[in-house]
Design a protein around this motif. Structure first.
Motif, PDB file in Angstrom:
ATOM      1  N   UNK A 179      -2.306  -6.882 -16.502  1.00 28.55           N
ATOM      2  CA  UNK A 179      -2.657  -7.672 -15.325  1.00 28.55           C
ATOM      3  C   UNK A 179      -3.003  -6.748 -14.160  1.00 28.55           C
ATOM      4  N   UNK A 180      -2.241  -5.665 -14.017  1.00 28.57           N
ATOM      5  CA  UNK A 180      -2.518  -4.696 -12.956  1.00 28.57           C
ATOM      6  C   UNK A 180      -3.908  -4.093 -13.129  1.00 28.57           C
ATOM      7  N   UNK A 181      -4.236  -3.643 -14.332  1.00 28.01           N
ATOM      8  CA  UNK A 181      -5.540  -3.024 -14.567  1.00 28.01           C
ATOM      9  C   UNK A 181      -6.680  -3.986 -14.244  1.00 28.01           C
ATOM     10  N   UNK A 182      -6.448  -5.268 -14.418  1.00 32.47           N
ATOM     11  CA  UNK A 182      -7.452  -6.272 -14.075  1.00 32.47           C
ATOM     12  C   UNK A 182      -7.505  -6.517 -12.574  1.00 32.47           C
ATOM     13  N   UNK A 183      -6.332  -6.587 -11.928  1.00 31.99           N
ATOM     14  CA  UNK A 183      -6.283  -6.983 -10.528  1.00 31.99           C
ATOM     15  C   UNK A 183      -6.540  -5.838  -9.553  1.00 31.99           C
ATOM     16  N   UNK A 184      -6.207  -4.603  -9.919  1.00 24.38           N
ATOM     17  CA  UNK A 184      -6.338  -3.483  -8.981  1.00 24.38           C
ATOM     18  C   UNK A 184      -7.761  -3.341  -8.441  1.00 24.38           C
ATOM     19  N   UNK A 185      -8.801  -3.368  -9.297  1.00 23.82           N
ATOM     20  CA  UNK A 185     -10.162  -3.279  -8.737  1.00 23.82           C
ATOM     21  C   UNK A 185     -10.499  -4.443  -7.819  1.00 23.82           C
ATOM     22  N   UNK A 186      -9.999  -5.634  -8.147  1.00 22.12           N
ATOM     23  CA  UNK A 186     -10.246  -6.805  -7.297  1.00 22.12           C
ATOM     24  C   UNK A 186      -9.590  -6.608  -5.937  1.00 22.12           C
ATOM     25  N   UNK A 187      -8.332  -6.165  -5.937  1.00 20.23           N
ATOM     26  CA  UNK A 187      -7.593  -5.935  -4.701  1.00 20.23           C
ATOM     27  C   UNK A 187      -8.294  -4.888  -3.842  1.00 20.23           C
ATOM     28  N   UNK A 188      -8.748  -3.814  -4.470  1.00 23.19           N
ATOM     29  CA  UNK A 188      -9.384  -2.736  -3.713  1.00 23.19           C
ATOM     30  C   UNK A 188     -10.746  -3.150  -3.179  1.00 23.19           C
ATOM     31  N   UNK A 189     -11.484  -3.954  -3.957  1.00 23.36           N
ATOM     32  CA  UNK A 189     -12.757  -4.460  -3.445  1.00 23.36           C
ATOM     33  C   UNK A 189     -12.531  -5.349  -2.227  1.00 23.36           C
ATOM     34  N   UNK A 190     -11.462  -6.121  -2.244  1.00 21.52           N
ATOM     35  CA  UNK A 190     -11.140  -6.958  -1.087  1.00 21.52           C
ATOM     36  C   UNK A 190     -10.893  -6.102   0.148  1.00 21.52           C
ATOM     37  N   UNK A 191     -10.158  -5.003  -0.028  1.00 23.31           N
ATOM     38  CA  UNK A 191      -9.895  -4.112   1.101  1.00 23.31           C
ATOM     39  C   UNK A 191     -11.193  -3.526   1.649  1.00 23.31           C
ATOM     40  N   UNK A 192     -12.027  -3.023   0.733  1.00 26.04           N
ATOM     41  CA  UNK A 192     -13.269  -2.382   1.155  1.00 26.04           C
ATOM     42  C   UNK A 192     -14.215  -3.399   1.793  1.00 26.04           C
TER      43      UNK A 192
END
Length: 261
Positions: free
Chosen positions: A117-130
């Motif tokens: 779940x982390x490997x899936x969500x981490x890019x999503x979370x970071x794209x939100x920040x950027x």
């Protein structure tokens, strides 16, 4: 790298970091810098050099402890969100949410479901920040197994640095390949265009610090900010104040004087 060259260039780069900090404050930029990598790879010492001359009210170091029982029941990224910067702030993360992809996964502190779940969500979370305007930089510090073991032994023998050596650190020697596989998988899933990983070879600590700081400065579009000169006013004449007798106050004993006998 020789000590003289290192110290001269480090001083120059640190002065540029102060300029960058002024731009962050003036522009309202938000900066997050993630320091990840092998144990004893030089993350902490590099963070120390980055933050040495910065205002701690502007540049904060975030090094979270193990999650509490309550935090373990939250959305994984929830405990990191309160530490994200507001306008005019820099956050230096001494390890980060990538604990889940590294030590938690390798040491069995999370389930396979949580890990994937982390490997899936981490890019999503970071794209939100950027997408929200955060400047996000991710650095991975690497070191050879031989040099890592040398640094572990050096810490174990130094009472001033022994606190840096945890039980998990020592176990990482026996799980070198497991951590290597975890890092490779993490890069496959989270090395995204919006927030790429940058590797910092750190067998030579002096060189790695110089390279990392120079790269950090090259990735932040800062400009020189003209700062108003500080004028120190003349001291006004005495208005009749008299200091109380010294024997009415408690002073720290002059221990330094005993060293000069």
């Amino acid at each position: 790298m020789s000590k003289s060259v290192y110290e001269s260039e480090l001083r120059t780069l640190q002065s540029r970091l102060v300029d960058m900090q002024a731009w962050v404050q003036a522009s309202g930029a938000r900066v997050v810098v993630i320091f990840e990598g092998r144990d004893a790879a030089g993350k902490g010492s590099t963070i120390k050099r980055v933050s040495e001359y910065l205002n701690p009210r502007v540049a904060r170091i975030v090094a979270l402890p193990a999650p509490t029982e309550r935090e373990r029941t939250q959305w994984y990224f929830q405990r990191y969100v309160p530490h994200m910067p507001a306008a005019g702030e820099i956050v230096l993360m001494d390890r980060s949410w990538y604990n889940r992809a590294g030590v938690e996964h390798v040491m069995g502190y999370c389930t396979n479901t949580e890990y994937h779940r982390f490997l899936h969500q981490a890019p999503i979370f970071e794209r939100m920040l950027v997408e929200d305007g955060v400047i996000l930089l991710k650095y991975w510090f690497s070191v050879s197994p031989e040099e890592q073991e040398n640094r572990f032994r050096s810490r174990a023998e130094d009472p001033m640095r022994r606190w840096k050596l945890s039980a998990n650190d020592v176990l990482s020697i026996t799980k070198w390949e497991d951590y290597s596989r975890a890092k490779d998988t993490m890069f496959v899933h989270t090395d995204i265009p919006e927030a790429p990983w940058f590797e910092v070879p750190s067998i030579d600590k002096r060189r790695s610090r110089i390279n990392m700081i120079h790269h950090l400065l090259s990735r932040i579009p800062y400009e020189l900010v003209e700062r108003a000169p500080i004028v120190i006013p003349p001291r006004p004449p005495s208005g009749g104040y008299e200091r109380p007798p010294r024997n009415l106050e408690n002073y720290v004993p002059d221990y330094a004087a005993t060293l000069m006998d």
